[in-house]
Design an enzyme around this catalytic site. Structure first.
Site, mmCIF file in Angstrom:
data_model
loop_
_atom_site.group_PDB
_atom_site.id
_atom_site.type_symbol
_atom_site.label_atom_id
_atom_site.label_comp_id
_atom_site.label_asym_id
_atom_site.label_seq_id
_atom_site.Cartn_x
_atom_site.Cartn_y
_atom_site.Cartn_z
ATOM 1 N N ASP A 177 17.756 57.578 9.794
ATOM 2 C CA ASP A 177 18.430 57.436 8.455
ATOM 3 C C ASP A 177 19.815 56.685 8.716
ATOM 4 O O ASP A 177 20.446 56.214 9.787
ATOM 5 C CB ASP A 177 18.909 58.665 7.815
ATOM 6 C CG ASP A 177 20.002 59.819 8.765
ATOM 7 O OD1 ASP A 177 19.645 59.885 9.900
ATOM 8 O OD2 ASP A 177 20.843 60.293 8.109
ATOM 9 N N GLU A 187 20.598 62.758 9.934
ATOM 10 C CA GLU A 187 21.822 63.108 10.840
ATOM 11 C C GLU A 187 22.944 62.542 10.194
ATOM 12 O O GLU A 187 24.119 63.382 10.368
ATOM 13 C CB GLU A 187 21.511 62.171 12.215
ATOM 14 C CG GLU A 187 22.462 62.242 13.322
ATOM 15 C CD GLU A 187 23.868 61.513 13.127
ATOM 16 O OE1 GLU A 187 24.736 61.611 13.653
ATOM 17 O OE2 GLU A 187 23.827 60.621 12.284
#
Length: 367
Positions: free
Chosen positions: A72, A134
């Protein structure tokens, strides 16, 4: 190799894997890529979201190296970009695009090396772990971590490729985040003293946070390897009330604790809440462990010897490294680029950092 890395990075950047969106298209592409390269691939679906991570392994036997990254990236809204964020744009010796530094540049290096392993197999296994969310506080890796060793075996070393300019990162603080809900009683502001103002309760909490931060600066544990050498507390958001002439009955404060390895969230939170008035309800919203790796660990010392500068550093940001270390896996943070370029408009990475990363990882994997 660098041309191939750039080609792969262009593909990765084109997937707009902002944490608020799905990462499934990227994961599908990487899973096919690694399967074609001879890896065994295991997908791990996120609970209740259209997201996934993957674990992949090449080679037989014990030990080897685990390369870890998240898929991400942070949002681009509100930032002034001079290039298209989700397209790789070369400018001089740098490559621009969201995630080039944090941390698709590392993933591109890993994938470019992965497709060379079949022709020249490594002596020990090579494993890859890719997670999701994350950037939202390491929300994906807790759903994956219990399957890492059963699926991949126990590696000799885990390299989390967050940007360190290819320096050896051996530590970072742990973090816990919280939501404080402050319950008051509503009433007309002309008679405010008769009611409990939820914003006053929130202010009491923020005062307690400031007091604890001052105490940590003054007498808390210290580690000079960090820019801020002590544990920290921070209030990032406060809201409440509906109109000026109404005493607010509800307010909310979002705050965090970032702690050194020698201190715990629990002891810091206990001091913050010790003298708070009734009506303040605190709920944990996320956490990740810190990292404190030993440079004398044989696998870490051997990897350090491959680096241009083997002197260890500690990073100010959080990573997923502590989850692997907590499973007894020697773990370091080491990747191309610098976090000074991460999360910024026109995010970019230098080509020579990608080349250095690929060269070091090639020596590590074939050593």
């Amino acid at each position: 190799m660098l041309t191939r890395i750039e080609d792969i990075l262009a593909t990765l950047v084109a997937f707009p894997t902002v944490s608020a969106r799905s990462n499934l298209e990227l994961v599908d592409w990487v899973a096919r890529f690694l399967s074609d390269a001879g890896f065994s691939v295991t997908r791990i679906a996120a609970e209740g979201e259209p997201k996934a991570g993957l674990l992949a392994r090449f080679g037989a036997g014990q030990g080897g190296t685990l390369l870890s990254a998240h898929t991400d990236v942070v949002p681009v809204e509100g930032q002034r970009w001079s290039v298209e964020p989700f397209a790789l744009t070369p400018r001089g010796d740098r490559l621009h695009g969201r995630g080039t530094t944090d941390m698709k540049g590392f993933v591109a290096c890993v994938l470019a090396l992965a497709e060379t392993l079949r022709a020249t197999p490594p002596a020990r296994p090579v494993s890859i772990a890719l997670s999701w969310d994350e950037e939202l506080g390491c929300r994906g890796i807790p759903q994956m971590i219990d399957r890492v060793i059963p699926t991949l075996g126990r590696p000799d070393l885990c390299i989390v490729g967050e940007p360190t300019l290819m320096r050896l990162g051996l530590g970072h603080k742990g973090k816990a985040s919280f939501r404080a809900t402050c319950h008051g009683t509503a009433g007309h502001s002309a008679m405010a003293p008769r009611f409990t103002n939820a914003l006053h309760l929130a202010a009491d909490l923020i005062a307690a946070l400031r007091s604890e931060q001052a105490r940590l600066l003054r007498e808390g544990a210290q580690d000079a390897a960090y820019d801020i050498p002590c544990s920290t507390v921070h209030a990032g958001r406060m809201q409440g009330g509906v109109a000026l002439n109404i005493v607010p009955d509800l307010a909310e404060v979002l705050f965090e604790i970032r702690h050194l390895a020698s201190e715990t969230t629990e002891e810091i939170l206990a001091r913050i809440t010790a003298d708070l008035p009734a009506g303040v309800e605190i709920t944990p919203t996320g956490a990740y462990p810190g990292l404190e790796s030993d440079p004398a660990t044989p696998a870490i010392a051997a990897f350090a010897a491959l680096l241009p500068d083997p002197a260890p550093v500690k990073v100010s940001y959080g990573t997923e490294a502590g989850f692997f270390a907590a499973r007894g896996i020697p773990t370091v943070v080491c990747g191309p680029g610098t976090m000074d370029d991460g999360h910024q408009p026109d995010e970019s990475i230098a080509r020579d950092q990608l080349a250095l990363c690929a060269a070091i990882l090639a020596r590590q994997l074939r050593g």
